[in-house]
Write a protein that holds these residues in place. Structure first.
Motif, short mmCIF file in Angstrom:
data_model
loop_
_atom_site.label_atom_id
_atom_site.label_comp_id
_atom_site.label_asym_id
_atom_site.label_seq_id
_atom_site.Cartn_x
_atom_site.Cartn_y
_atom_site.Cartn_z
N THR A 28 0.85 -1.31 0.03
CA THR A 28 0.21 -0.34 -0.15
C THR A 28 0.98 1.14 -0.38
O THR A 28 1.55 1.34 0.65
N PRO B 36 -4.13 -1.27 -8.09
CA PRO B 36 -4.78 -0.72 -7.18
C PRO B 36 -3.58 0.28 -5.81
O PRO B 36 -3.55 -0.34 -5.37
N GLY B 37 -5.18 1.15 -5.25
CA GLY B 37 -4.95 1.85 -4.26
C GLY B 37 -3.66 2.89 -3.95
O GLY B 37 -3.56 3.72 -3.23
N TRP B 38 -3.14 2.55 -5.60
CA TRP B 38 -2.19 3.66 -5.69
C TRP B 38 -2.58 5.08 -6.17
O TRP B 38 -2.06 6.05 -6.10
#
Length: 301
Positions: A32, A82-84
């Motif tokens: 993450t 994803p998530g960045w």
């Protein structure tokens, strides 16, 4: 003392260097944004307490906002990772340190290092125009021309160029934005979906590799026609993992060029389309090149 951070889609290399020489480095997984960037900063802080940094270079996967006048400068733009999307790369990595910093894409940094110290600096006539392509988790491309990396409204995004498909290739592609752009056709995850197994496990004589070679060769000739780059370097796990694939790409690129480009032929293609001379150090050394520019007051953005 220089600091460098190469932020990739799978791993992050944090390093410190004196001049061009890397003297220490650490590798951490890309998870993450909070965990990954926090771990990188912890390493940088430890080294900084020993010897403060004179400058820092950051090379990151993208897309990034690299316009210093933009309110979201240094922030990750919409990305398949994803998530960045929205991660503030620049602010998080630089906040604890009072030194000049240059941030660019990881592939632009690698292109700059290859131009100065690798494939661009070798041979009887050094190259002043070079494209560095990495094919791995995604497909990225950086350009270094006349000693500078290339930017415009954004940075180059060759991974999302759409190419002419080979007859009989019905793979739909895996890019969530464009389907069968080049990243959706030949990146590591795309190959796994295309083959039904990781690309490294597929035999080199599997005829489906001809489709992959055709896709990459179309990308190569598109770059040659648009930029007239003197060198095109193909790196990354997919790019450097199969010498037979590179030979197929070269042969197909010569055919696609159709005799139009006077510097592309069977005799010359291996000197134009090749693997990076710096190998897996092109990316880390790219952050050093960016840090040296920061130290010398050269703002590439």
């Amino acid at each position: 003392m220089l600091a460098g951070v190469e932020l990739g889609g799978t791993k992050v290399v944090v390093l410190r260097a004196q001049g061009q020489k890397i003297i220490d480095h650490r590798t951490i997984p890309t998870t993450t944004p909070q965990a990954t960037l926090g771990a990188a900063v912890d390493i940088l802080r430890t080294w900084h307490h020993e010897t403060p940094y004179a400058a820092m270079g950051i090379g990151s996967f993208g897309p990034l906002q690299l316009n210093r006048q933009a309110r979201d400068f240094g922030v990750m733009l919409p990305t398949p990772k994803p998530g960045w999307a929205g991660a503030d790369i620049y602010a998080k990595l630089t906040a604890p340190f009072d030194c000049p910093v240059v941030i660019d894409t990881d592939v632009n940094g690698a292109a700059l290092a290859e131009l100065r110290w690798g494939a661009g600096a070798q041979g009887p006539v050094p190259s002043d125009s070079l494209c560095y392509i990495t094919i791995g988790t995604g497909v990225g491309g950086g350009f270094a021309f006349n000693g500078r990396t290339v930017h415009g409204a954004l940075h180059p995004e060759i991974g999302h160029i759409q190419v002419r498909r080979a007859p009989g290739d019905d793979f739909a592609g895996s890019c969530p934005f464009h389907g069968d752009c080049i990243e959706g056709l030949v990146s590591g995850p795309a190959l796994a979906r295309r083959f039904g197994a990781p690309g490294h496990s597929i035999a080199s004589d599997d005829p489906r590799w001809d489709f992959v070679a055709s896709d990459i060769a179309h990308l190569v000739t598109t770059i040659l026609m648009n930029t007239a780059a003197q060198r095109i370097l193909i790196g990354g796990g997919v790019g450097t993992g199969r010498a037979d694939l590179l030979d197929r790409i070269r042969a197909t690129a010569v055919t696609l060029a159709g005799g139009y480009l006077p510097y592309i032929s069977d005799a010359t293609i291996a000197s134009v389309v090749r693997t990076p001379m710096l190998g897996d150090q092109a990316g880390p050394l790219g952050t050093v090149a960016l840090a040296l520019d920061a130290l010398n007051g050269i703002d590439r953005l």
